[in-house]
Design an enzyme around this catalytic site. Structure first.
Site, short mmCIF file in Angstrom:
data_model
loop_
_atom_site.label_atom_id
_atom_site.label_comp_id
_atom_site.label_asym_id
_atom_site.label_seq_id
_atom_site.Cartn_x
_atom_site.Cartn_y
_atom_site.Cartn_z
N TYR A 64 31.41 18.09 -5.68
CA TYR A 64 30.99 18.56 -7.01
C TYR A 64 31.12 17.41 -8.01
O TYR A 64 32.13 16.69 -7.99
CB TYR A 64 31.88 19.72 -7.47
N GLU A 66 29.76 17.66 -11.73
CA GLU A 66 29.12 17.99 -13.00
C GLU A 66 29.34 16.89 -14.02
O GLU A 66 30.44 16.33 -14.11
CB GLU A 66 29.69 19.29 -13.59
N ASP A 219 3.48 15.08 -15.69
CA ASP A 219 4.10 15.55 -14.45
C ASP A 219 3.34 14.86 -13.33
O ASP A 219 2.26 15.29 -12.94
CB ASP A 219 3.98 17.08 -14.35
N THR A 245 8.48 15.24 -8.79
CA THR A 245 9.23 15.57 -7.59
C THR A 245 9.35 14.29 -6.79
O THR A 245 8.71 13.28 -7.10
CB THR A 245 8.49 16.63 -6.73
N LYS A 248 6.72 14.39 -2.39
CA LYS A 248 5.28 14.46 -2.08
C LYS A 248 4.83 13.07 -1.63
O LYS A 248 5.33 12.58 -0.63
CB LYS A 248 4.53 15.01 -3.29
N ARG A 254 13.46 16.61 -1.03
CA ARG A 254 12.99 17.58 -2.02
C ARG A 254 13.93 17.51 -3.22
O ARG A 254 15.09 17.90 -3.13
CB ARG A 254 13.01 18.98 -1.44
N1 DSN Z 1 4.24 23.65 -4.34
C1 DSN Z 1 3.95 22.38 -4.94
C2 DSN Z 1 2.51 22.05 -4.84
O1 DSN Z 1 1.98 22.39 -3.82
O2 DSN Z 1 1.92 21.46 -5.73
C3 DSN Z 1 4.44 22.26 -6.32
O3 DSN Z 1 5.31 23.26 -6.70
#
Ligand code: DSN
Length: 471
Positions: A64, A66, A219, A245, A248, A254
Site C-alpha cells: 500500500y 497512498e 484522450d 491508457t 493499447k 492495463r
Molecule cells: N474498451 C476500450 C476500447 O475498446 O476503446 C476503451 O474503454
C-alpha cells in the site's frame, strides 16, 4: 515432499496455481490457448511482453502506498517511491516531454478513472464538457448519454454536449464543433477517440478552445503508441491535459496516466508570471478524491513498457501496425466491404457491414465462431448504440505476434469467407439476431464454420505469443 494439496513442505501458500487451484488454472490455460490459436483483432487490445508480465506478477502487488512519491501515508515505501519516480521519468521521456513543462500522474487504475479524475479536478460539478459522440467514434467517458438515459457517469456529474462527424465525409465536423462550442461554452473539450481511423486536428481543437476559454484535453489512449513513435500527430503541442491508457498500442499493462502542463503559463497585465495550477488538483482528484492505494505492480509494468517504447524496435512495430491496418482496410474494400472514412491512418479499421446486408452483431458473432475476435460498433447514421451496423477491427495485437501485410491478406480471406457463411445463415434465419444465433449452430453451417475455424487456428498457432510461459 508433501502431497499436491498440501503445497510445498506442507505450506499451501507456496503452491503454484496449477496445484493450488487446478479448476481456475484450467480456465486460464483455455484462455491462453484461445489467445494463441485465435486471431485477436479487438482494436484496443495487445499482448504484453514477458517483462511487463513479470512486473504484474511481482511482489509490488502486496504494498500500500497512498500519496505521492516522498509523501506517503504508510511506511515502507522507499522502493515503491523509486519505482513510481522511474515510471514518471520514463513516461515523460517516451513522449519527449521536459519535466519543467509537463508532469505525469501514473496512478490511475485505467483510462476511465483517469478521465474522470481530470473532470473532477478541473471542471466543477455540472460544469460543461464536449466530446466526440460515442456512435460517431467517441468513448463512453467523453460524456455519453442517450435521449432516455445518462449512460456514463461523465454525463451524470457533468453537463455534456457531443460533437459529431459529418455524415457525408464521415470525418469530424470541426466547423459544427466550433459553432456548438460558441453556444455551449464548455469548460473542457476532449479530443479523443475510441473508433475513428483518422488523425485528429489538435491545432483546430486548440483554436476552438481559445475562442471560448475552454481547456483542451486529449484522450490519446488508442494511439499513444503511435504518438510516442511520431506516427500520429502529438497532442502535447496543443493540449493542457493528455490522458492515456497504457495497454493499447502502447503495449503495457492495463492502467492509465494523466499528463498535465506545469510551470509558467504566461504573464499578467503587470508582467507577473501566471503559473499552471493543474498538478495539485489532478493529484488530489486521483487520490484521495477517487482512488485508494495505487497498484504498484501496474506502475512498475508501465515503467518497463515506457522503456520499451523508447527502443528502436518499438517504432518498427508501430510502423507495421499502421501498414497492417492499411493492408486490412484495402483488402476488405477490394472484397466489397465499405470502410468508414474510406481507409485508415492509424491502427484501426471501421467497417460498415450494412453494405453487405449484415449487422455488426452478426458479423461479430460469425467471426467469434471461427476464432476471430472483434467488436460490433456503431457506424455513421446508426440510430442506436444497441443495434450497431458495423465492426471495429485493429492490428496492434496481431502485429505484436509478427503478422505482416501478406498475412493480413490471408486474414481478409478468412473474414470474407466467414461473412459469406453469415449471409447464408441469415438467408435461412431471417433478420432477427436471436434466430440467426440459433440457425448458425445447425449442422450445415456448423460443418462449414468448424472447417474454417480449424484453418484459422492452424494459421494463428504459428505466430509467437509473448508473455509469461504457460502455467
Ligand atoms: N474498451 C476500450 C476500447 O475498446 O476503446 C476503451 O474503454
Amino acid at each position: 515432499m508433501s502431497g499436491l494439496t498440501n503445497g510445498i513442505d506442507g505450506n499451501p501458500l507456496l503452491s503454484p496455481l496449477s496445484q493450488d487451484d487446478p479448476e481456475l488454472c484450467k480456465i486460464i490455460q483455455s484462455e491462453k490457448r484461445r489467445q494463441r490459436r485465435g486471431l485477436e483483432m479487438i482494436a484496443s487490445e495487445n499482448f504484453t511482453s514477458r517483462a511487463v508480465s513479470d512486473c504484474l506478477s511481482s511482489c509490488l502487488t502486496n504494498k500500500y502506498s497512498e500519496g505521492m512519491v516522498g509523501q506517503r501515508y504508510y511506511g515502507g515505501n522507499e522502493f515503491i517511491d523509486e519505482v513510481e519516480k522511474l515510471c514518471q521519468t520514463r513516461a515523460l521521456q517516451a513522449f519527449g516531454l521536459s519535466s519543467e513543462e509537463w508532469g505525469v500522474n501514473v496512478q490511475p487504475y485505467s483510462g476511465s478513472p483517469a478521465n474522470f479524475a481530470v473532470y473532477t479536478a478541473l471542471v466543477e460539478p455540472h460544469g460543461r464538457i464536449m466530446g466526440l459522440d460515442l456512435p460517431d467514434g467517441g468513448h463512453l467517458t467523453h460524456g455519453f448519454y442517450t435521449a432516455t438515459r445518462k449512460v456514463s457517469a461523465t454525463s451524470i456529474f457533468f453537463e455534456s454536449m457531443p460533437y459529431k462527424i459529418n455524415p457525408a465525409t464521415e470525418l469530424i465536423d470541426y466547423d459544427k464543433l466550433q459553432e456548438t462550442a460558441r453556444l455551449f461554452k464548455p469548460k473542457l473539450i476532449i479530443a479523443g477517440i475510441s473508433c475513428y481511423p483518422r488523425h485528429l486536428d489538435y491545432k483546430r481543437f486548440r483554436e476552438i478552445c481559445d475562442e471560448n476559454g475552454s481547456l483542451l484535453m486529449s484522450d490519446m489512449s488508442h494511439v499513444s503508441g503511435l504518438v510516442a513513435t511520431g506516427l500520429s500527430p502529438s497532442p502535447f503541442e496543443y493540449c493542457d491535459i493528455v490522458t492515456s491508457t497504457t495497454h493499447k498500442t502502447l503495449r503495457g499493462p492495463r492502467s492509465g496516466m494523466i499528463f498535465y502542463r506545469k510551470g509558467k503559463k504566461g504573464v499578467d497585465k503587470q508582467g507577473n508570471p501566471i503559473m499552471y495550477d493543474y498538478e495539485d488538483k489532478i493529484n488530489a482528484a486521483v487520490f484521495p478524491g477517487l482512488q485508494g492505494g495505487p497498484h504498484n505492480h501496474q506502475i512498475a509494468a508501465i515503467a518497463t513498457a515506457m522503456r520499451q517504447a523508447a527502443e528502436p524496435y518499438f517504432k518498427t512495430y508501430q510502423e507495421q501496425v499502421v501498414k497492417n491496418a492499411q493492408a486490412l482496410a484495402s483488402g476488405l474494400s477490394e472484397c466489397g466491404y465499405k470502410i468508414v472514412t474510406g481507409g485508415t491512418e492509424n491502427h484501426l479499421v471501421w467497417v460498415n457491414m450494412k453494405s453487405v446486408g449484415l449487422s455488426g452483431a452478426k458479423a461479430e458473432k460469425v467471426l467469434e465462431e471461427v476464432a476471430i475476435a472483434c467488436n460490433k460498433n456503431t457506424v455513421p447514421g446508426d440510430k442506436s448504440a444497441l443495434n450497431p451496423s458495423g465492426i471495429r477491427i485493429g492490428t496492434p495485437a496481431l502485429t505484436t505476434r509478427g503478422l505482416k501485410e501478406h498475412d493480413f491478406s490471408t486474414v481478409v480471406k478468412f473474414m470474407d469467407e466467414a461473412f459469406k457463411i453469415a449471409k447464408d445463415v441469415q438467408a435461412k434465419s431471417g433478420p432477427k439476431l436471436v434466430d440467426f444465433n440459433r440457425v448458425i449452430h445447425e449442422d450445415e453451417f456448423k460443418t462449414r464454420l468448424n472447417d474454417l475455424r480449424e484453418r484459422v487456428e492452424e494459421f494463428a498457432d504459428v505466430f509467437t505469443l509473448p508473455g509469461l510461459p504457460d502455467l
